[in-house]
Design a protein around this motif. Structure first.
Motif, short mmCIF file in Angstrom:
data_model
loop_
_atom_site.label_atom_id
_atom_site.label_comp_id
_atom_site.label_asym_id
_atom_site.label_seq_id
_atom_site.Cartn_x
_atom_site.Cartn_y
_atom_site.Cartn_z
N THR A 45 11.11 -23.00 5.35
CA THR A 45 10.24 -22.71 4.28
C THR A 45 10.09 -21.40 3.77
OG1 THR A 45 8.27 -22.67 5.66
CG2 THR A 45 9.03 -24.78 4.93
N ASN A 46 10.08 -21.15 2.31
CA ASN A 46 9.82 -19.71 2.01
C ASN A 46 8.42 -19.31 2.25
OD1 ASN A 46 10.69 -18.04 -0.05
ND2 ASN A 46 8.90 -18.57 -1.25
N HIS A 47 8.44 -18.00 2.72
CA HIS A 47 7.22 -17.57 3.26
C HIS A 47 7.32 -15.88 3.29
CE1 HIS A 47 9.77 -17.57 6.92
NE2 HIS A 47 9.18 -16.42 7.36
N SER A 48 6.21 -15.38 3.57
CA SER A 48 6.09 -13.78 3.62
C SER A 48 5.13 -13.68 4.85
CB SER A 48 5.82 -13.06 2.34
OG SER A 48 4.30 -13.52 2.12
N HIS A 49 4.83 -12.47 5.09
CA HIS A 49 4.18 -11.80 6.30
C HIS A 49 3.11 -10.72 5.43
CE1 HIS A 49 6.22 -14.24 9.06
NE2 HIS A 49 7.16 -14.04 8.62
N ALA A 50 1.90 -10.96 5.84
CA ALA A 50 0.99 -9.97 5.37
C ALA A 50 1.10 -8.55 5.84
CB ALA A 50 -0.65 -10.38 5.42
N ARG A 51 1.42 -8.55 7.17
CA ARG A 51 1.45 -7.08 7.81
C ARG A 51 2.47 -6.75 8.65
NH1 ARG A 51 -3.25 -6.56 11.71
NH2 ARG A 51 -2.30 -4.71 11.96
N HIS A 52 3.55 -7.83 9.05
CA HIS A 52 4.81 -7.26 9.68
C HIS A 52 5.92 -7.41 8.94
CE1 HIS A 52 4.40 -11.47 11.86
NE2 HIS A 52 5.51 -11.36 11.07
N THR A 53 6.79 -6.47 9.37
CA THR A 53 8.40 -6.54 8.97
C THR A 53 9.04 -7.67 9.94
OG1 THR A 53 8.35 -4.51 8.15
CG2 THR A 53 10.30 -5.48 8.70
N GLU A 54 9.83 -8.64 9.24
CA GLU A 54 10.45 -9.48 10.01
C GLU A 54 11.96 -9.10 9.87
OE1 GLU A 54 10.49 -14.11 11.25
OE2 GLU A 54 9.95 -13.71 8.96
#
Length: 122
Positions: A45-54
């Motif tokens: 699924t499409n997503h992002s992260h608020a604080r970390h780099t993946e």
């Protein structure tokens, strides 16, 4: 005295969806480490992260990676890419073989995933 680290193996991690999806080697401390495994035809699924780099290093196979719903990146074994905080990312295995990428999420922040429902049409 600090606790000594334990050896772990990617083949033994528990995956979110049974035999596919993300699985963690380490999900505590300063960074999280694991791998994502997609069978042929699987999508994550499409997503992002608020604080970390993946960041991802492709171990085997090929997949599409969509960034911010607009940029398609074709990934193959040996490729590396990092997704900074706030950058949406969507994986799809379009190959006839499994896709696996090692990932690092830093800094280690639990509950940092921000779902952003979207699927590319192409």
């Amino acid at each position: 005295m600090a606790q000594l680290p334990a050896k772990r193996n990617l083949a033994q991690i528990e995956r979110r969806f049974g035999d596919w999806g993300p699985g963690y080697l380490v999900d505590e401390g300063d960074a999280f480490f694991g791998s994502v495994l997609l069978r042929p035809g699987d999508e994550f699924t499409n997503h992002s992260h608020a604080r970390h780099t993946e960041s991802f290093l492709v171990l085997r196979g090929r997949a599409e990676l969509w960034l911010d719903r607009s940029q398609l990146v074709e990934l193959a074994q040996g490729d590396f890419i990092g997704c900074p905080p706030g950058v949406e990312h969507f994986f799809r295995n379009t190959a006839d073989e499994p896709f696996e990428a090692f990932f690092v999420k830093a800094p280690g922040v639990s509950g940092d995933k921000v779902d952003a429902p979207w699927t590319p049409t192409s």
